[in-house]
Scaffold this motif. Structure first.
Motif: not given
Length: 457
Positions: A149-151, A332-334, A339-340, A349-350
């Motif tokens: 899973d994505l961190a 911890l997310r890019d 945003v893409s 995210f924001l």
């Protein structure tokens, strides 16, 4: 995100697998090589393998003294082959400089060399101190039953613990922000005078990615200069972003309006340099690590003291405004990826990032209150807030990210009342020719992939 080039990815995977096989088979010779380099008199013994994003390593122990070291090799297929030696040299120089000029905990380098000096000619290498601690990224992330899973930052993390970690990282960033150089590029130390200088063009994470996986012509970077001004560096980056769009053959996988949107975004990005890319234009410029994130740090889980910062391979002197940005990894997310993925994902995210932004700025303010600063130097905390509020954070991120620059532009940098009006008539007139050119490239790519028997497996 930019559509992937599966042929380039398969080529890279094949190169990686071959190297890993050779590396594992060479284990006894590698251990013996470390033993000889360090004068351990055959006391060296294998401990374990490590595999990172760009490197394959072996930990070796001295059975008499219990001293431990790591020997690390860049992996072909992960790092463009002709740049593996440059990557190693640049990292050694940065680590050495940081040990001389900062209190940042980085490993000591015992020995390094190029392919011809390595065991079985495996490639350029570094023998460095084995650093103790747990991976900070693992400590901060939300526990999940699936390791794949994505961190993401644990929402239930102890706030006092996180505040203490943020203060340590803020202290490191403050130190880095005060390392000044007159030019933009890679640093090295003169063997005779002992003086440090910017002597080569930068080698960045993004350069490696577009050459390794997107068909970008590596020879373009061999003529890249060392830059005196930030605006000149950003102009060169804008040109690279346009070249990337021209040379990646999978772009037309998307609909024509998306493909054209990429074209507009990259040309408009260049028009934004006078607005966003002129902070401390003539310098001094600052040392910047593009990959400084928790997964490349170690921490003592008992004391919560950060014990090591690792992986400085793509660290260069860059435009000072990069060093004035908030850390992009606060949850911890890019951000570029987040945003893409659409408006909903962007807002989520924001919503998560904003509170951590405030927490980190307050941590920086506490660090600054305890630190002396050069007369007249603005507070780094204030610069971070200004970068975020002005949108320069997103301009800087876009300039370093060929894959996600288009979405970042449209989500954060585009002005509704301008759009294509920012482009000159000649640029706009090339629309149909550009779209046709990308379609021809994509069809050729599909034909090549279809004829590649590796994809029949």
């Amino acid at each position: 995100m930019m559509p992937a080039n599966h042929i380039a990815e398969r080529n890279a995977k094949d190169a990686q697998q071959e190297f890993i096989r050779n590396f594992v088979e060479a284990k006894p010779d590698i251990v013996s090589f470390v033993d000889n380099c360090l004068g351990w008199n055959e006391a060296g013994e294998f401990l374990r393998f490590f595999k990172g994003s760009f490197n394959l390593s072996i930990a070796v122990r001295n059975s008499v003294t219990n001293e431990r070291v790591v020997i690390r090799f860049p992996i072909p297929g992960k790092v463009y082959d002709l740049w593996r030696g440059k990557k190693v040299k640049h990292e050694v120089m940065v680590i050495t400089y940081l040990r001389e000029h900062t209190s940042i905990p980085v490993p000591r380098v015992y020995h390094w060399g190029l392919t011809e000096e390595s065991p079985q000619q495996l490639g350029p290498f570094i023998i460095m101190e084995f650093m103790e601690g747990e991976n900070l990224g693992d400590v901060l992330k939300k526990p999940t039953p699936n390791e794949a899973d994505l961190a993401i930052l644990d929402p239930d993390i102890d706030e006092a613990k996180l505040g203490g970690i943020f203060e340590q990282l803020a202290s490191f960033m403050l130190e880095l922000s005060r390392l000044e150089f007159p030019r933009i590029g890679a640093i090295s130390k003169d063997a005779v005078s002992g003086e440090w200088a910017v002597t080569e063009p930068p080698l960045t994470y993004d350069m490696n990615e577009v050459v390794s996986f997107a068909g970008f012509p590596a020879e373009h970077f061999t003529t890249m200069p060392v830059f005196d001004r930030s605006s000149n560096y950003f102009a060169a980056r804008a040109q690279c972003l346009q070249i990337h769009l021209e040379t990646q053959h999978t772009v037309a996988y998307d609909a024509k309006d998306i493909t054209w949107g990429r074209y507009v975004a990259r040309h408009c990005f260049a028009k934004l340099i006078p607005t966003y890319g002129m902070i401390d234009d003539a310098g001094p410029h600052r040392l910047f690590c593009d990959d400084m994130r928790p997964s490349n740090m170690l921490i003592n889980p008992e004391t919560m003291e950060i014990t090591a910062l690792l992986d400085f391979e793509f660290t260069n002197v860059m435009p000072a405004q990069f060093a004035y940005d908030l850390p992009w990894w606060l949850i911890l997310r890019d951000p570029g990826i987040e945003v893409s993925e659409g408006e909903t994902r962007k807002q989520k995210f924001l919503d998560l990032f904003e509170p951590r932004k405030e927490q980190f700025i307050h941590a920086m303010e506490r660090v600054e209150a305890r630190s002396s600063r050069p007369t007249g130097e603005p507070l780094l905390s204030a610069r971070m807030r200004d970068s975020w509020d002005s949108g320069r954070f997103w301009f800087n991120l876009a300039s370093r990210n060929s894959v996600d620059v288009d979405q970042i532009y449209w989500q954060f940098l585009h002005k509704e009342d301008l759009g294509e009006a920012m482009l000159d008539t000649a640029t706009l007139a090339g629309k149909e020719e550009f779209l046709e050119r990308k379609e021809v490239q994509f069809k050729a790519y599909l034909a090549e992939k279809q004829s590649d028997t590796r994809f029949d497996e």
